[in-house]
Motif scaffolding. Sequence first.
Motif, PDB file in Angstrom:
ATOM      1  N   LEU A 149      58.249  39.316  42.006  1.00 53.15           N
ATOM      2  CA  LEU A 149      57.960  39.570  43.421  1.00 53.15           C
ATOM      3  C   LEU A 149      57.375  40.966  43.616  1.00 53.15           C
ATOM      4  CD1 LEU A 149      61.070  37.965  45.170  1.00 53.15           C
ATOM      5  CD2 LEU A 149      58.710  37.174  45.309  1.00 53.15           C
ATOM      6  N   TRP A 150      57.908  41.934  42.887  1.00 55.11           N
ATOM      7  CA  TRP A 150      57.401  43.305  43.026  1.00 55.11           C
ATOM      8  C   TRP A 150      55.974  43.414  42.492  1.00 55.11           C
ATOM      9  CZ3 TRP A 150      57.757  47.570  45.571  1.00 55.11           C
ATOM     10  CH2 TRP A 150      57.157  48.738  45.080  1.00 55.11           C
ATOM     11  N   ASP A 151      55.724  42.801  41.355  1.00 56.72           N
ATOM     12  CA  ASP A 151      54.387  42.873  40.764  1.00 56.72           C
ATOM     13  C   ASP A 151      53.361  42.131  41.618  1.00 56.72           C
ATOM     14  OD1 ASP A 151      53.059  43.914  38.281  1.00 56.72           O
ATOM     15  OD2 ASP A 151      52.393  41.829  38.177  1.00 56.72           O
ATOM     16  N   ALA A 152      53.834  41.138  42.363  1.00 60.33           N
ATOM     17  CA  ALA A 152      52.923  40.334  43.197  1.00 60.33           C
ATOM     18  C   ALA A 152      52.872  40.829  44.639  1.00 60.33           C
ATOM     19  CB  ALA A 152      53.367  38.874  43.171  1.00 60.33           C
ATOM     20  N   ARG A 153      53.348  42.047  44.888  1.00 60.36           N
ATOM     21  CA  ARG A 153      53.503  42.509  46.272  1.00 60.36           C
ATOM     22  C   ARG A 153      52.191  42.495  47.058  1.00 60.36           C
ATOM     23  NH1 ARG A 153      53.862  46.495  42.665  1.00 60.36           N
ATOM     24  NH2 ARG A 153      52.706  48.455  42.922  1.00 60.36           N
ATOM     25  N   TYR A 154      51.083  42.874  46.432  1.00 64.99           N
ATOM     26  CA  TYR A 154      49.815  42.872  47.137  1.00 64.99           C
ATOM     27  C   TYR A 154      49.400  41.444  47.495  1.00 64.99           C
ATOM     28  CZ  TYR A 154      49.221  47.794  45.848  1.00 64.99           C
ATOM     29  OH  TYR A 154      49.380  49.141  45.709  1.00 64.99           O
ATOM     30  N   SER A 155      49.555  40.550  46.546  1.00 64.87           N
ATOM     31  CA  SER A 155      49.202  39.153  46.797  1.00 64.87           C
ATOM     32  C   SER A 155      50.109  38.537  47.857  1.00 64.87           C
ATOM     33  CB  SER A 155      49.305  38.344  45.494  1.00 64.87           C
ATOM     34  OG  SER A 155      48.381  38.806  44.541  1.00 64.87           O
ATOM     35  N   VAL A 222      43.159  41.340  54.596  1.00 69.41           N
ATOM     36  CA  VAL A 222      43.293  40.486  53.421  1.00 69.41           C
ATOM     37  C   VAL A 222      42.334  40.936  52.324  1.00 69.41           C
ATOM     38  CG1 VAL A 222      42.882  38.167  52.518  1.00 69.41           C
ATOM     39  CG2 VAL A 222      44.174  38.468  54.622  1.00 69.41           C
ATOM     40  N   MET A 223      41.077  41.192  52.683  1.00 69.77           N
ATOM     41  CA  MET A 223      40.084  41.635  51.704  1.00 69.77           C
ATOM     42  C   MET A 223      40.447  42.997  51.121  1.00 69.77           C
ATOM     43  SD  MET A 223      36.508  40.415  53.492  1.00 69.77           S
ATOM     44  CE  MET A 223      35.559  41.033  52.113  1.00 69.77           C
ATOM     45  N   THR A 224      40.945  43.892  51.977  1.00 69.66           N
ATOM     46  CA  THR A 224      41.340  45.222  51.511  1.00 69.66           C
ATOM     47  C   THR A 224      42.499  45.138  50.534  1.00 69.66           C
ATOM     48  OG1 THR A 224      40.623  46.210  53.607  1.00 69.66           O
ATOM     49  CG2 THR A 224      42.132  47.499  52.240  1.00 69.66           C
ATOM     50  N   LEU A 225      43.483  44.294  50.852  1.00 71.55           N
ATOM     51  CA  LEU A 225      44.644  44.149  49.979  1.00 71.55           C
ATOM     52  C   LEU A 225      44.262  43.511  48.645  1.00 71.55           C
ATOM     53  CD1 LEU A 225      47.347  43.038  52.573  1.00 71.55           C
ATOM     54  CD2 LEU A 225      47.296  45.171  51.267  1.00 71.55           C
ATOM     55  N   VAL A 230      43.329  44.285  42.824  1.00 72.32           N
ATOM     56  CA  VAL A 230      42.447  44.315  41.658  1.00 72.32           C
ATOM     57  C   VAL A 230      42.437  45.704  41.032  1.00 72.32           C
ATOM     58  CG1 VAL A 230      40.059  44.097  40.876  1.00 72.32           C
ATOM     59  CG2 VAL A 230      41.019  42.409  42.449  1.00 72.32           C
ATOM     60  N   ARG A 231      42.329  46.728  41.883  1.00 75.27           N
ATOM     61  CA  ARG A 231      42.321  48.102  41.370  1.00 75.27           C
ATOM     62  C   ARG A 231      43.640  48.436  40.684  1.00 75.27           C
ATOM     63  NH1 ARG A 231      39.687  49.217  46.338  1.00 75.27           N
ATOM     64  NH2 ARG A 231      41.658  49.958  47.247  1.00 75.27           N
ATOM     65  N   ALA A 232      44.760  47.962  41.286  1.00 72.21           N
ATOM     66  CA  ALA A 232      46.080  48.230  40.691  1.00 72.21           C
ATOM     67  C   ALA A 232      46.225  47.534  39.342  1.00 72.21           C
ATOM     68  CB  ALA A 232      47.180  47.776  41.647  1.00 72.21           C
ATOM     69  N   ALA A 233      45.626  46.336  39.229  1.00 73.42           N
ATOM     70  CA  ALA A 233      45.728  45.587  37.978  1.00 73.42           C
ATOM     71  C   ALA A 233      44.986  46.267  36.833  1.00 73.42           C
ATOM     72  CB  ALA A 233      45.193  44.166  38.176  1.00 73.42           C
ATOM     73  N   TYR A 234      43.890  46.964  37.155  1.00 69.46           N
ATOM     74  CA  TYR A 234      43.096  47.615  36.123  1.00 69.46           C
ATOM     75  C   TYR A 234      43.367  49.115  36.010  1.00 69.46           C
ATOM     76  CZ  TYR A 234      40.410  43.310  35.740  1.00 69.46           C
ATOM     77  OH  TYR A 234      40.038  42.007  35.532  1.00 69.46           O
ATOM     78  N   ALA A 235      44.358  49.572  36.807  1.00 66.35           N
ATOM     79  CA  ALA A 235      44.671  51.020  36.768  1.00 66.35           C
ATOM     80  C   ALA A 235      45.385  51.372  35.467  1.00 66.35           C
ATOM     81  CB  ALA A 235      45.538  51.372  37.965  1.00 66.35           C
TER      82      ALA A 235
END
Length: 235
Positions: A149-155, A222-225, A230-235
């Motif tokens: 749940l924490w890792d998916a917070r943006y989604s 929604v688009m911003t999140l 995506v940025r968080a995933a590749y950070a």
Amino acid sequence: MDSFWSVLTGAFGLVFAFNPDLIEIIGLSMRVTLTAVVISCLIGFPLGALAGAFRFPGRTLLTIILNALMGLPPVVVGLLVYLMLSASGPLGPLRLLYTPTAMIIAQTVLVTPIVAALTRQVIEDLNLEYSEQFASMGVGPFNRVTALLWDARYSLLTVALAGFGRAVAEVGAVIIVGGNINHVTRVMTTTIALETSKGNLELALALGVVLLTIAFTVNALVMTLRASAVRAAYA
């Protein structure tokens, strides 16, 4: 043409003048919708997470039900909630029919399956990605769900906004259980329908402008999140 422009000018005049009736209707709409979305998330996030993270008897059936309920016709939901809350229904003694609470219940019934189904898909995808790590580290069920749940917070914020967008535009269910009573249960969508039929196009269009603004804002968020995720995933 002059009539069209006069209606348009009058509608924007109501918006920028902060017309009291307009503000009251918008305020009730936001209160009902936000409450319904919060309740839906409190139910849908854990339910979707459990269905996405674990295998158990009936999981496939639960997934099918959640996906099917995403397409619930609003008028059918309104009718079912009406029957439950009517004087002869099981919840009749609570006297909730034709109140904002009844509208919140109807919107919650509509939005919860959407939140749960979308959450299940998000969590299931993440669980497949992290399954080997969880197994090697001996992560327990509670910690697994918490981590997912924490890792998916943006989604999940995107899921919540999708639920909000669905709820704020609802008219069929809320007009059945709320009755569209002036100063009591009149929200943006029901007022647009009523005022258009009465010929009061300025107020209807003013509320339409506000509703469109909210829809564009939700989609922008929604688009911003998604971009942030995506940025968080590749950070």
